[in-house]
Motif scaffolding. Structure first.
Motif, mmCIF file in Angstrom:
data_model
loop_
_atom_site.group_PDB
_atom_site.id
_atom_site.type_symbol
_atom_site.label_atom_id
_atom_site.label_comp_id
_atom_site.label_asym_id
_atom_site.label_seq_id
_atom_site.Cartn_x
_atom_site.Cartn_y
_atom_site.Cartn_z
ATOM 1 N N GLN A 59 0.829 -1.204 0.000
ATOM 2 C CA GLN A 59 0.000 0.000 0.000
ATOM 3 C C GLN A 59 0.864 1.255 0.000
ATOM 4 N N ARG A 60 1.958 1.220 0.738
ATOM 5 C CA ARG A 60 2.855 2.382 0.792
ATOM 6 C C ARG A 60 3.475 2.631 -0.581
ATOM 7 N N ALA A 61 3.913 1.555 -1.235
ATOM 8 C CA ALA A 61 4.492 1.693 -2.577
ATOM 9 C C ALA A 61 3.449 2.236 -3.552
ATOM 10 N N ALA A 62 2.203 1.794 -3.421
ATOM 11 C CA ALA A 62 1.143 2.296 -4.288
ATOM 12 C C ALA A 62 0.878 3.770 -4.002
ATOM 13 N N GLY A 63 0.922 4.133 -2.748
ATOM 14 C CA GLY A 63 0.702 5.532 -2.380
ATOM 15 C C GLY A 63 1.790 6.443 -2.903
ATOM 16 N N LYS A 64 3.006 5.923 -3.005
ATOM 17 C CA LYS A 64 4.132 6.703 -3.511
ATOM 18 C C LYS A 64 4.194 6.698 -5.032
ATOM 19 N N GLY A 65 3.323 5.916 -5.666
ATOM 20 C CA GLY A 65 3.286 5.900 -7.123
ATOM 21 C C GLY A 65 4.210 4.890 -7.766
ATOM 22 N N VAL A 66 4.797 3.996 -6.980
ATOM 23 C CA VAL A 66 5.675 2.971 -7.551
ATOM 24 C C VAL A 66 4.835 1.925 -8.275
ATOM 25 N N PHE A 67 3.694 1.566 -7.681
ATOM 26 C CA PHE A 67 2.743 0.651 -8.291
ATOM 27 C C PHE A 67 1.408 1.358 -8.408
ATOM 28 N N HIS A 68 0.569 0.868 -9.292
ATOM 29 C CA HIS A 68 -0.783 1.412 -9.398
ATOM 30 C C HIS A 68 -1.602 0.930 -8.202
ATOM 31 N N LYS A 69 -2.465 1.792 -7.703
ATOM 32 C CA LYS A 69 -3.264 1.444 -6.520
ATOM 33 C C LYS A 69 -4.123 0.210 -6.759
ATOM 34 N N ASN A 70 -4.738 0.129 -7.935
ATOM 35 C CA ASN A 70 -5.588 -1.025 -8.235
ATOM 36 C C ASN A 70 -4.780 -2.316 -8.264
ATOM 37 N N MET A 71 -3.557 -2.248 -8.759
ATOM 38 C CA MET A 71 -2.708 -3.434 -8.803
ATOM 39 C C MET A 71 -2.389 -3.910 -7.398
ATOM 40 N N ALA A 72 -2.085 -2.983 -6.511
ATOM 41 C CA ALA A 72 -1.780 -3.342 -5.126
ATOM 42 C C ALA A 72 -2.998 -3.981 -4.467
ATOM 43 N N ASN A 73 -4.164 -3.370 -4.644
ATOM 44 C CA ASN A 73 -5.389 -3.919 -4.056
ATOM 45 C C ASN A 73 -5.723 -5.287 -4.631
ATOM 46 N N ARG A 74 -5.512 -5.455 -5.935
ATOM 47 C CA ARG A 74 -5.791 -6.737 -6.584
ATOM 48 C C ARG A 74 -4.884 -7.831 -6.033
ATOM 49 N N LYS A 75 -3.587 -7.508 -5.884
ATOM 50 C CA LYS A 75 -2.636 -8.495 -5.359
ATOM 51 C C LYS A 75 -3.017 -8.924 -3.949
ATOM 52 N N ILE A 76 -3.337 -7.926 -3.109
ATOM 53 C CA ILE A 76 -3.702 -8.223 -1.720
ATOM 54 C C ILE A 76 -4.955 -9.092 -1.686
ATOM 55 N N SER A 77 -5.937 -8.739 -2.497
ATOM 56 C CA SER A 77 -7.191 -9.485 -2.528
ATOM 57 C C SER A 77 -6.960 -10.931 -2.969
ATOM 58 N N ARG A 78 -6.194 -11.119 -4.015
ATOM 59 C CA ARG A 78 -5.967 -12.473 -4.538
ATOM 60 C C ARG A 78 -5.147 -13.317 -3.581
ATOM 61 N N LEU A 79 -4.161 -12.706 -2.933
ATOM 62 C CA LEU A 79 -3.377 -13.450 -1.945
ATOM 63 C C LEU A 79 -4.249 -13.844 -0.760
ATOM 64 N N ALA A 80 -5.104 -12.928 -0.317
ATOM 65 C CA ALA A 80 -6.005 -13.221 0.803
ATOM 66 C C ALA A 80 -6.947 -14.375 0.441
ATOM 67 N N GLN A 81 -7.437 -14.375 -0.781
ATOM 68 C CA GLN A 81 -8.308 -15.475 -1.230
ATOM 69 C C GLN A 81 -7.574 -16.800 -1.187
ATOM 70 N N ARG A 82 -6.346 -16.805 -1.656
ATOM 71 C CA ARG A 82 -5.576 -18.051 -1.675
ATOM 72 C C ARG A 82 -5.272 -18.539 -0.269
ATOM 73 N N ILE A 83 -5.005 -17.606 0.653
ATOM 74 C CA ILE A 83 -4.744 -17.987 2.043
ATOM 75 C C ILE A 83 -6.015 -18.548 2.679
ATOM 76 N N LYS A 84 -7.139 -17.907 2.388
ATOM 77 C CA LYS A 84 -8.412 -18.370 2.925
ATOM 78 C C LYS A 84 -8.714 -19.786 2.409
ATOM 79 N N ALA A 85 -8.351 -20.062 1.161
ATOM 80 C CA ALA A 85 -8.601 -21.380 0.577
ATOM 81 C C ALA A 85 -7.729 -22.465 1.201
ATOM 82 N N LEU A 86 -6.608 -22.075 1.828
ATOM 83 C CA LEU A 86 -5.738 -23.070 2.467
ATOM 84 C C LEU A 86 -6.467 -23.802 3.589
ATOM 85 N N GLY A 87 -7.281 -23.064 4.343
ATOM 86 C CA GLY A 87 -7.967 -23.672 5.479
ATOM 87 C C GLY A 87 -9.118 -24.558 5.074
ATOM 88 N N ALA A 88 -9.680 -24.345 3.900
ATOM 89 C CA ALA A 88 -10.879 -25.095 3.483
ATOM 90 C C ALA A 88 -10.546 -26.494 3.028
#
Length: 88
Positions: A59-88
């Motif tokens: 998020q900090r890198a996205a805020g500084k303009g190194v990455f696009h904000k949507n890309m950062a949010n997408r990565k976080i969301s997809r990683l969270a989904q994959r982690i959530k799927a580990l428990g199932a």
């Protein structure tokens, strides 16, 4: 070649900013790699902890303009989904 004093200064600023951005991008990639490795091992707790550490960096890198904000949010969301799927 920069001729005016302002152009010379701009070149200096760009070089400095580029070094900072490269370091920041590398740091984020390291955090993301740790999350990926934790997911690959199947350890849900370690993966969740790694994501909690990686999220503010991304998020900090996205805020500084190194990455696009949507890309950062997408990565976080997809990683969270994959982690959530580990428990199932």
């Amino acid at each position: 070649m920069a001729n005016t004093p302002s152009a010379i200064k701009a070149v200096r600023k760009i070089e400095s900013r580029t070094k900072t951005n490269i370091a920041r991008r590398s740091r984020v990639r390291t955090f993301l790699r740790k999350v990926e490795e934790a997911i690959a091992t199947g350890d849900k707790d370690a993966a969740a902890a790694a994501l909690r550490a990686a999220q503010p960096e991304l998020q900090r890198a996205a805020g500084k303009g190194v990455f696009h904000k949507n890309m950062a949010n997408r990565k976080i969301s997809r990683l969270a989904q994959r982690i959530k799927a580990l428990g199932a």
